[in-house]
Write a protein that holds these residues in place. Structure first.
Motif, PDB file in Angstrom:
ATOM      1  N   ALA A 141      -4.023  -3.086  -1.581  1.00 43.77           N
ATOM      2  CA  ALA A 141      -3.765  -4.103  -2.612  1.00 43.77           C
ATOM      3  C   ALA A 141      -3.403  -5.438  -1.981  1.00 43.77           C
ATOM      4  CB  ALA A 141      -2.649  -3.633  -3.535  1.00 43.77           C
ATOM      5  N   ILE A 142      -2.578  -5.383  -0.934  1.00 42.68           N
ATOM      6  CA  ILE A 142      -2.183  -6.644  -0.284  1.00 42.68           C
ATOM      7  C   ILE A 142      -3.395  -7.261   0.413  1.00 42.68           C
ATOM      8  CG2 ILE A 142      -0.781  -7.601   1.582  1.00 42.68           C
ATOM      9  CD1 ILE A 142       1.404  -5.605   0.669  1.00 42.68           C
ATOM     10  N   GLY A 143      -4.250  -6.410   0.961  1.00 37.36           N
ATOM     11  CA  GLY A 143      -5.485  -6.922   1.559  1.00 37.36           C
ATOM     12  C   GLY A 143      -6.317  -7.673   0.529  1.00 37.36           C
ATOM     13  N   VAL A 144      -6.491  -7.072  -0.643  1.00 35.30           N
ATOM     14  CA  VAL A 144      -7.251  -7.728  -1.710  1.00 35.30           C
ATOM     15  C   VAL A 144      -6.570  -9.028  -2.124  1.00 35.30           C
ATOM     16  CG1 VAL A 144      -7.942  -7.519  -4.128  1.00 35.30           C
ATOM     17  CG2 VAL A 144      -8.299  -5.602  -2.568  1.00 35.30           C
ATOM     18  N   PHE A 145      -5.244  -8.986  -2.211  1.00 32.70           N
ATOM     19  CA  PHE A 145      -4.477 -10.169  -2.615  1.00 32.70           C
ATOM     20  C   PHE A 145      -4.679 -11.304  -1.616  1.00 32.70           C
ATOM     21  CE2 PHE A 145      -0.440 -12.557  -2.574  1.00 32.70           C
ATOM     22  CZ  PHE A 145      -0.443 -13.001  -3.882  1.00 32.70           C
ATOM     23  N   ILE A 146      -4.522 -10.971  -0.333  1.00 31.27           N
ATOM     24  CA  ILE A 146      -4.680 -11.999   0.703  1.00 31.27           C
ATOM     25  C   ILE A 146      -6.099 -12.564   0.665  1.00 31.27           C
ATOM     26  CG2 ILE A 146      -4.764 -12.373   3.201  1.00 31.27           C
ATOM     27  CD1 ILE A 146      -2.453 -10.367   3.429  1.00 31.27           C
ATOM     28  N   LEU A 147      -7.085 -11.671   0.483  1.00 28.20           N
ATOM     29  CA  LEU A 147      -8.469 -12.134   0.414  1.00 28.20           C
ATOM     30  C   LEU A 147      -8.659 -13.098  -0.747  1.00 28.20           C
ATOM     31  CD1 LEU A 147     -11.456 -11.816   1.347  1.00 28.20           C
ATOM     32  CD2 LEU A 147     -11.683 -10.113  -0.453  1.00 28.20           C
ATOM     33  N   SER A 148      -8.102 -12.744  -1.931  1.00 26.62           N
ATOM     34  CA  SER A 148      -8.336 -13.600  -3.103  1.00 26.62           C
ATOM     35  C   SER A 148      -7.636 -14.951  -2.917  1.00 26.62           C
ATOM     36  CB  SER A 148      -7.879 -12.907  -4.386  1.00 26.62           C
ATOM     37  OG  SER A 148      -6.489 -12.772  -4.407  1.00 26.62           O
ATOM     38  N   VAL A 149      -6.441 -14.942  -2.343  1.00 23.89           N
ATOM     39  CA  VAL A 149      -5.757 -16.216  -2.079  1.00 23.89           C
ATOM     40  C   VAL A 149      -6.568 -17.039  -1.074  1.00 23.89           C
ATOM     41  CG1 VAL A 149      -3.701 -17.281  -1.085  1.00 23.89           C
ATOM     42  CG2 VAL A 149      -3.473 -15.341  -2.636  1.00 23.89           C
ATOM     43  N   GLY A 150      -7.082 -16.342  -0.040  1.00 22.35           N
ATOM     44  CA  GLY A 150      -7.889 -17.031   0.970  1.00 22.35           C
ATOM     45  C   GLY A 150      -9.115 -17.667   0.353  1.00 22.35           C
ATOM     46  N   ILE A 151      -9.806 -16.931  -0.527  1.00 26.03           N
ATOM     47  CA  ILE A 151     -10.990 -17.486  -1.194  1.00 26.03           C
ATOM     48  C   ILE A 151     -10.599 -18.708  -2.017  1.00 26.03           C
ATOM     49  CG2 ILE A 151     -12.723 -17.055  -2.979  1.00 26.03           C
ATOM     50  CD1 ILE A 151     -12.692 -14.115  -2.048  1.00 26.03           C
ATOM     51  N   GLY A 152      -9.483 -18.584  -2.756  1.00 24.50           N
ATOM     52  CA  GLY A 152      -9.046 -19.670  -3.626  1.00 24.50           C
ATOM     53  C   GLY A 152      -8.729 -20.920  -2.823  1.00 24.50           C
ATOM     54  N   VAL A 153      -8.002 -20.751  -1.727  1.00 28.25           N
ATOM     55  CA  VAL A 153      -7.608 -21.914  -0.921  1.00 28.25           C
ATOM     56  C   VAL A 153      -8.839 -22.509  -0.238  1.00 28.25           C
ATOM     57  CG1 VAL A 153      -6.281 -22.650   1.090  1.00 28.25           C
ATOM     58  CG2 VAL A 153      -5.243 -21.133  -0.605  1.00 28.25           C
ATOM     59  N   ALA A 154      -9.735 -21.639   0.229  1.00 27.57           N
ATOM     60  CA  ALA A 154     -10.922 -22.135   0.920  1.00 27.57           C
ATOM     61  C   ALA A 154     -11.807 -22.923  -0.039  1.00 27.57           C
ATOM     62  CB  ALA A 154     -11.687 -20.964   1.529  1.00 27.57           C
ATOM     63  N   SER A 191       1.157  -4.394  -8.965  1.00 27.68           N
ATOM     64  CA  SER A 191       0.649  -3.520 -10.025  1.00 27.68           C
ATOM     65  C   SER A 191      -0.571  -2.745  -9.536  1.00 27.68           C
ATOM     66  CB  SER A 191       0.307  -4.332 -11.276  1.00 27.68           C
ATOM     67  OG  SER A 191      -0.875  -5.060 -11.075  1.00 27.68           O
ATOM     68  N   LEU A 192      -1.398  -3.413  -8.720  1.00 27.85           N
ATOM     69  CA  LEU A 192      -2.591  -2.745  -8.193  1.00 27.85           C
ATOM     70  C   LEU A 192      -2.183  -1.546  -7.337  1.00 27.85           C
ATOM     71  CD1 LEU A 192      -5.653  -3.125  -8.216  1.00 27.85           C
ATOM     72  CD2 LEU A 192      -5.447  -4.522  -6.173  1.00 27.85           C
ATOM     73  N   ALA A 193      -1.177  -1.745  -6.502  1.00 23.40           N
ATOM     74  CA  ALA A 193      -0.737  -0.674  -5.611  1.00 23.40           C
ATOM     75  C   ALA A 193      -0.013   0.417  -6.380  1.00 23.40           C
ATOM     76  CB  ALA A 193       0.167  -1.251  -4.522  1.00 23.40           C
ATOM     77  N   VAL A 194       0.898   0.007  -7.259  1.00 21.89           N
ATOM     78  CA  VAL A 194       1.756   0.994  -7.925  1.00 21.89           C
ATOM     79  C   VAL A 194       0.964   1.813  -8.922  1.00 21.89           C
ATOM     80  CG1 VAL A 194       3.703   1.247  -9.482  1.00 21.89           C
ATOM     81  CG2 VAL A 194       3.873  -0.300  -7.539  1.00 21.89           C
ATOM     82  N   ARG A 195      -0.017   1.183  -9.582  1.00 23.13           N
ATOM     83  CA  ARG A 195      -0.804   1.914 -10.580  1.00 23.13           C
ATOM     84  C   ARG A 195      -1.463   3.139  -9.949  1.00 23.13           C
ATOM     85  NH1 ARG A 195      -3.946  -1.781 -11.626  1.00 23.13           N
ATOM     86  NH2 ARG A 195      -2.875  -2.699 -13.392  1.00 23.13           N
ATOM     87  N   LEU A 196      -2.134   2.917  -8.827  1.00 23.19           N
ATOM     88  CA  LEU A 196      -2.853   4.012  -8.169  1.00 23.19           C
ATOM     89  C   LEU A 196      -1.884   5.044  -7.603  1.00 23.19           C
ATOM     90  CD1 LEU A 196      -5.418   5.266  -7.139  1.00 23.19           C
ATOM     91  CD2 LEU A 196      -5.419   3.649  -5.248  1.00 23.19           C
ATOM     92  N   PHE A 197      -0.880   4.559  -6.907  1.00 24.67           N
ATOM     93  CA  PHE A 197       0.106   5.468  -6.291  1.00 24.67           C
ATOM     94  C   PHE A 197       0.795   6.317  -7.358  1.00 24.67           C
ATOM     95  CE2 PHE A 197       4.763   4.817  -6.404  1.00 24.67           C
ATOM     96  CZ  PHE A 197       5.186   5.919  -5.684  1.00 24.67           C
TER      97      PHE A 197
END
Lengths: 262, 190
Positions: A141-154, A191-197
């Motif tokens: 989930a954090i990987g996806v989060f970092i990726l989405s922030v990276g895309i947004g900033v880029a 929420s992404l992480a906790v939902r699955l776990f």
């Protein structure tokens, strides 16, 4: 070392209690070291959790390898299944992100199958469900989060901060809205992480309890929890698919939000 | 049962976690590491081998299907062309047959007319020649009657001049004269 000793203690407790099984519904979430390893002082031991992640990865690759053995124009059953999964993930990306999302399709496909196979393989008795580990789902989930922030900033640079101030709002509301938007944005990976776990943990715990009752109760009464366990196993298979789908679609949604700010 | 559960709880507490084993932070670093490694390995291998393979299959199928579709389209067009040709040929031959029939009818009518005309001409000719013959016979008869009448008159006059005759003698002479004439006439006629 502490972990190994507790694991061993737990095992011996089990062995000693084999005459009278104990109710330990959380035991099968216990991470146990198999090969102790460390890297720059980091503990990177191979555990039952990492072993089953690797087995899942191997199973996914084996599945595709067998399915695509012939690369037949007229697909067999297995190839149809593989293509179905492929096209499913492709449509997910196409519908949620659009043409620009094409380069994130491998990521979404890998996430979908990684979560799906970990969920399903975890249902095998005696196996380990890596997706029931918060740190595993959290890493993804954090990987996806970092990726989405990276895309947004880029893509938008500082303009990406407008995510927290939706357009068309009266200025007076901004002091209220910005903290809410920031919190909801930061809650995404949680929420992404906790939902699955939580889904995996809860389902497997209930299954474990049902099977425990099936074993300990007299046969005539054990039939009732056994039938529950059978039904719940079916439900868990369904949940395994649903959770993999949700993980993949939310990944698409987050990437899309970062690309096309509203 | 309760005691073992408690022991397990105690073990968790000792290892720094409480409650769910998932919150035991001592396992985090290795799981974090192996999650990254196995997921990135999966991503890499899928991207390198699986996705191109499936794309190949799907592209090949799409090509085959679109090729088949265009083939089918061409064949349909061809079949329509053949049908149109056939219908045109059918129309042509029907027209030709009609034409032939009309020609035959016209020819037959012409033939009939021709035959009728010829017949009429022949009949006309026969009628003409018959009329001619009758005219000739009539003229000849008249000629002969004239001759006979003249002869009779001459003979009768001769007899009258040479002798004075009684009535009975005169009758007798006339009768003679006629019979003479008749014999002459029949001779002439024959």
């Amino acid at each position: 070392m502490m972990m190994i000793s507790t694991a061993i203690a737990s095992e011996t407790a089990h062995a000693a209690a084999s005459a009278a099984p104990k109710l330990e519904p959380l035991h099968h979430f216990q991470v146990q070291k198999i090969v102790p390893l460390s890297l720059f002082g980091w503990d990177i031991s191979i555990t039952n959790s990492s072993l089953w992640m690797m087995i899942s990865v191997a199973a996914i690759l084996l599945f595709f390898k067998m399915a695509l053995k012939n690369e037949a124009k007229v697909p067999g059953r297995l190839q149809s299944l593989a293509e179905m999964g492929f096209v499913f993930a492709r449509d997910l990306v196409q519908d949620n992100i659009g043409d620009e999302g094409r380069k994130y399709f491998p990521l979404v496909l890998a996430l979908f199958f990684f979560v799906l196979f970990n969920n399903l393989l975890g249902l095998i008795p005696g196996s380990f469900t890596a997706t029931s580990q918060l740190i595993v789902t959290g890493t993804l989930a954090i990987g996806v989060f970092i990726l989405s922030v990276g895309i947004g900033v880029a893509r938008h640079g500082v303009g990406f901060l407008k995510t927290f101030a939706p357009g068309g709002l009266p200025l007076a509301l901004l002091p209220l809205m910005i903290p809410i938007e920031v919190i909801s944005f930061l809650a995404r990976p949680v929420s992404l992480a906790v939902r699955l776990f939580a889904n995996m943990t809860a389902g497997h715990t209930v299954l474990g309890v049902m099977i425990f009752f099936t074993v300990t109760l007299p046969v005539w009464a054990g039939v009732i929890p056994l039938s529950f366990a059978v039904v719940l196993t079916g439900v868990e298979i369904f949940i395994g698919f649903i959770q993999a789908y949700i993980f993949a679609i939310l990944t698409c949604v987050y990437i899309n939000d970062a690309m096309h700010m509203h | 049962m309760i005691s073992v559960a408690h022991a397990s709880e105690g073990a968790h507490a000792a290892s720094g976690g409480g409650g769910l084993p998932q919150f035991d932070a001592s396992t985090f670093s290795s799981q974090f590491f192996w999650t990254l490694v196995s997921f990135l390995a999966l991503l890499f291998l899928l991207n390198k081998y699986v996705i191109p393979a499936i794309n190949r299959v799907l592209d090949a199928r799409e090509k085959t299907i679109s090729g088949d579709l265009s083939n089918a389209e061409n064949m349909k067009k061809e079949a329509q062309q053949v049908l149109a040709d056939y219908q045109a040929k059918l129309r042509d031959s029907a027209k030709k047959a009609e034409q032939t029939l009309a020609d035959a009818q016209k020819e037959a009518a012409q033939n009939r007319e021709q035959a009728l005309k010829e017949l009429n001409a022949e009949l006309q000719k026969k009628q003409d020649s018959a009329t001619e013959a009758i005219e000739q016979a009539k003229r000849k008869a008249i000629e002969e009657v004239k001759v006979v009448a003249a002869d009779l008159a001459i003979i009768t006059t001769q007899k009258l001049i040479s002798k004075s005759v009684t009535k009975t003698e005169a009758n007798k002479m006339v009768t003679e004269a006629i019979s003479e004439m008749e014999s002459a006439g029949s001779k002439a006629l024959n």
